[in-house]
Each structure stands twice: as C-alpha cells, then as structure tokens.
Design an enzyme around this catalytic site. Sequence first.
Site, PDB file in Angstrom:
ATOM      1  N   LYS A 126      76.810  24.407  71.483  1.00 24.53           N
ATOM      2  CA  LYS A 126      77.973  23.738  70.862  1.00 24.53           C
ATOM      3  C   LYS A 126      78.229  22.366  71.488  1.00 24.53           C
ATOM      4  O   LYS A 126      78.695  21.462  70.803  1.00 24.53           O
ATOM      5  CB  LYS A 126      79.221  24.626  70.982  1.00 24.53           C
ATOM      6  CG  LYS A 126      78.985  26.066  70.491  1.00 24.53           C
ATOM      7  CD  LYS A 126      78.255  26.141  69.162  1.00 24.53           C
ATOM      8  CE  LYS A 126      77.635  27.518  68.939  1.00 24.53           C
ATOM      9  NZ  LYS A 126      76.648  27.526  67.804  1.00 24.53           N
ATOM     10  N   GLU A 143      81.753  35.722  63.165  1.00 22.17           N
ATOM     11  CA  GLU A 143      80.941  36.769  62.547  1.00 22.17           C
ATOM     12  C   GLU A 143      81.349  38.168  63.017  1.00 22.17           C
ATOM     13  O   GLU A 143      81.557  38.401  64.201  1.00 22.17           O
ATOM     14  CB  GLU A 143      79.446  36.535  62.817  1.00 22.17           C
ATOM     15  CG  GLU A 143      79.079  36.246  64.244  1.00 22.17           C
ATOM     16  CD  GLU A 143      79.037  34.747  64.554  1.00 22.17           C
ATOM     17  OE1 GLU A 143      79.741  33.971  63.883  1.00 22.17           O
ATOM     18  OE2 GLU A 143      78.318  34.360  65.471  1.00 22.17           O
ATOM     19  N   ASP A 179      78.350  25.365  62.346  1.00 22.50           N
ATOM     20  CA  ASP A 179      78.949  26.678  62.585  1.00 22.50           C
ATOM     21  C   ASP A 179      79.817  26.617  63.853  1.00 22.50           C
ATOM     22  O   ASP A 179      79.638  25.738  64.700  1.00 22.50           O
ATOM     23  CB  ASP A 179      77.852  27.736  62.776  1.00 22.50           C
ATOM     24  CG  ASP A 179      78.419  29.156  62.807  1.00 22.50           C
ATOM     25  OD1 ASP A 179      77.787  30.023  63.435  1.00 22.50           O
ATOM     26  OD2 ASP A 179      79.500  29.382  62.225  1.00 22.50           O
ATOM     27  N   ASN A 180      80.761  27.528  63.983  1.00 26.77           N
ATOM     28  CA  ASN A 180      81.505  27.745  65.234  1.00 26.77           C
ATOM     29  C   ASN A 180      82.362  26.582  65.699  1.00 26.77           C
ATOM     30  O   ASN A 180      82.546  26.386  66.908  1.00 26.77           O
ATOM     31  CB  ASN A 180      80.538  28.095  66.382  1.00 26.77           C
ATOM     32  CG  ASN A 180      79.571  29.178  66.020  1.00 26.77           C
ATOM     33  OD1 ASN A 180      78.358  28.958  65.975  1.00 26.77           O
ATOM     34  ND2 ASN A 180      80.087  30.354  65.737  1.00 26.77           N
ATOM     35  N   ASP A 227      73.785  25.053  64.623  1.00 27.41           N
ATOM     36  CA  ASP A 227      74.197  26.373  65.100  1.00 27.41           C
ATOM     37  C   ASP A 227      73.595  26.647  66.467  1.00 27.41           C
ATOM     38  O   ASP A 227      73.329  27.799  66.825  1.00 27.41           O
ATOM     39  CB  ASP A 227      73.746  27.440  64.085  1.00 27.41           C
ATOM     40  CG  ASP A 227      74.431  28.779  64.323  1.00 27.41           C
ATOM     41  OD1 ASP A 227      73.885  29.811  63.867  1.00 27.41           O
ATOM     42  OD2 ASP A 227      75.492  28.803  64.982  1.00 27.41           O
TER      43      ASP A 227
HETATM   44  O1  LIG Z   1      76.009  29.931  71.370  1.00 32.44           O
HETATM   45  C1  LIG Z   1      75.867  30.186  70.173  1.00 32.44           C
HETATM   46  N1  LIG Z   1      74.799  29.774  69.507  1.00 32.44           N
HETATM   47  C2  LIG Z   1      73.813  28.917  70.139  1.00 32.44           C
HETATM   48  C3  LIG Z   1      72.738  29.610  70.942  1.00 32.44           C
HETATM   49  C4  LIG Z   1      72.038  28.498  71.674  1.00 32.44           C
HETATM   50  C5  LIG Z   1      70.571  28.536  71.714  1.00 32.44           C
HETATM   51  C6  LIG Z   1      69.905  27.285  71.373  1.00 32.44           C
HETATM   52  C7  LIG Z   1      69.893  26.088  72.056  1.00 32.44           C
HETATM   53  C8  LIG Z   1      69.009  25.129  71.470  1.00 32.44           C
HETATM   54  C9  LIG Z   1      68.658  23.843  71.911  1.00 32.44           C
HETATM   55  N2  LIG Z   1      67.751  23.077  71.243  1.00 32.44           N
HETATM   56  C10 LIG Z   1      67.155  23.569  70.135  1.00 32.44           C
HETATM   57  C11 LIG Z   1      67.446  24.828  69.652  1.00 32.44           C
HETATM   58  C12 LIG Z   1      68.384  25.606  70.339  1.00 32.44           C
HETATM   59  S1  LIG Z   1      68.905  27.205  70.021  1.00 32.44           S
HETATM   60  C13 LIG Z   1      76.885  31.007  69.454  1.00 32.44           C
HETATM   61  C14 LIG Z   1      77.804  31.748  70.205  1.00 32.44           C
HETATM   62  C15 LIG Z   1      78.761  32.539  69.558  1.00 32.44           C
HETATM   63  C16 LIG Z   1      79.743  33.314  70.344  1.00 32.44           C
HETATM   64  C17 LIG Z   1      79.349  33.941  71.521  1.00 32.44           C
HETATM   65  C18 LIG Z   1      80.274  34.669  72.257  1.00 32.44           C
HETATM   66  C19 LIG Z   1      81.588  34.794  71.813  1.00 32.44           C
HETATM   67  F1  LIG Z   1      82.459  35.515  72.516  1.00 32.44           F
HETATM   68  C20 LIG Z   1      81.979  34.178  70.637  1.00 32.44           C
HETATM   69  C21 LIG Z   1      81.067  33.432  69.902  1.00 32.44           C
HETATM   70  C22 LIG Z   1      78.788  32.601  68.163  1.00 32.44           C
HETATM   71  C23 LIG Z   1      77.884  31.856  67.412  1.00 32.44           C
HETATM   72  O2  LIG Z   1      77.894  31.896  66.059  1.00 32.44           O
HETATM   73  C24 LIG Z   1      76.942  31.050  68.040  1.00 32.44           C
HETATM   74  O3  LIG Z   1      76.086  30.320  67.259  1.00 32.44           O
HETATM   75 MG   LIG Z   2      76.802  30.314  65.244  1.00 27.78          MG
END
Ligand SMILES: O=C(NCCCCc1cc2cnccc2s1)c1cc(-c2ccc(F)cc2)cc(O)c1O
Ligand SMILES: [Mg+2]
Length: 214
Positions: free
Chosen positions: A144, A199, A169-170, A141
């Site tokens: 992406k 969500e 997810d996603n 998650d």
């Molecule tokens: O980007 C998303 N989740 C990732 C956040 C990245 C942070 C990390 C990088 C990283 C690297 N290494 C270790 C740990 C980590 S944590 C995300 C985005 C949407 C979304 C946003 C706008 C929209 F219009 C529509 C959907 C919906 C979702 O459910 C999501 O999960």
């Molecule tokens: Mg997500």
Amino acid sequence: YGSTRPERILAEVKRKATRGDARSVVDTIDQYCRHQEWAMNVGDEKGTILDSIVCEVKPRAMLELGTYCGYSAVRIASLLPPNSRLITMEFNPVFAAIARQVIAWAGVEDKVVLIEGPSGDWIPKMKKEFGLTSFDLVFLDHWKDCYLPDTKLMEECGLLRTGSILVADNVICPGAPDYLEYVRGSPRYESKYFRSHLEYTRVEDGIEKSVFLG
Ligand SMILES: O=C(NCCCCc1cc2cnccc2s1)c1cc(-c2ccc(F)cc2)cc(O)c1O
Ligand SMILES: [Mg+2]
C-alpha cells in the site's frame, strides 16, 4: 509440516473448482476464504466493482500489481476481450508459483503473463520488455505504501496515456492515504471512490478509480 495458506487455497481449487471454468475457481476461493480461512483476495464484493470497471474499459493492455494466489487475475482475465492481455506482477515467488497453477486451472493462461519481482525494478523496463505503448487499465493491489511512488513512476515511464484508468484496492483498509491525497488532489486525475468492505468482512474498505487526464 505446515502448508501455506496459498497452498491450501490451491488444493481447494483443485478439489472443488471445474478445470477451465474461471467462474468456478473464483467462487471456490471466495467460499473457502469466507468460511474456512480469510485471505487477502480482492473478494466477491469489491470484485464485482472491479468487474464492472473491466467490462466498461475493455482494456487491450492491463497491468495488475499484486497477484497473490491469482484470484483477481482469473477474475479479470475471464472478462478481457480477445487479443488483450493482463500482465500481473508478484513479488513473492511462493505466491507466484501458486498463482500460475490457479490461473492454469481456470484456463486463462493465454490471457495472463505473470512476472516476478519488485514493481520498482519492473516498471521502468516494461515498455521495452513487452512492446507496450501504455496501459489502458492498472489494478493496484500490492504494498500500500508503493501505490503512490509506483503511480509516479508509471507516469514518468510513459506507461499512462490520456484516459488510462487506475483502480486501487484497500484505499481505506489497510489504507493508502498518500496515494488517495495525490489522485484526489491532482488536476491530472479525475478520481471516484467506490465504498465497499474489506474482503469477507464487515470492515469498511473501498476501491478508488482514477482516470489519468495526461
Ligand atoms: O498487503 C496487501 N496486499 C499486498 C501484498 C503485497 C505483496 C506484493 C508486493 C509487491 C511489490 N512489487 C510487485 C508486486 C508485489 S506483490 C493486502 C492486505 C490486506 C489486509 C491484511 C490484513 C488486514 F488485517 C487487513 C487487510 C488486504 C488486502 O486486500 C491486501 O491487498
Ligand atoms: Mg487487496
């Protein structure tokens, strides 16, 4: 000065959720993000799909990539059997600090280990750091465009065994097209798509469950 969205979510949890009650923390965050301000938690609809897979697999060792406010970490931890552990990884220190407090408020801190930093750095050293052989279940998650490279890295680092399950997810929104093509096309995975919604919205999204065949 403006607080951040994760800080406002934490404040809502402290105001409305019962300390030590993981379910009330999950419900409080869902209510807030559905009616006050949207946030990128896996949410209640896809969360129910995730719950059913966690209950089916009963993982001893589970990895979550992408903690955010700790919503899915709390959801997952509340379903884990005794002596099992969720390692959750967050890149953003601000999010990690909030997630630690949400996880503590829910009373699941003894089942969750939160680590900070980029997945590419952590994955190669997890076996040694945590005395792991492999993960029974991995929830993807995070970024992406990292789903695929990190899956390949987990394979290379021997973190997946025959039967390990990846839950992503996603896969539709924002989407992980290269990852989907890989797990659906590879003879080393048995993949299944669970149709749902982004969500707190009506936008189509989904969860992909992929069993590693070794
Ligand atoms: O980007 C998303 N989740 C990732 C956040 C990245 C942070 C990390 C990088 C990283 C690297 N290494 C270790 C740990 C980590 S944590 C995300 C985005 C949407 C979304 C946003 C706008 C929209 F219009 C529509 C959907 C919906 C979702 O459910 C999501 O999960
Ligand atoms: Mg997500």
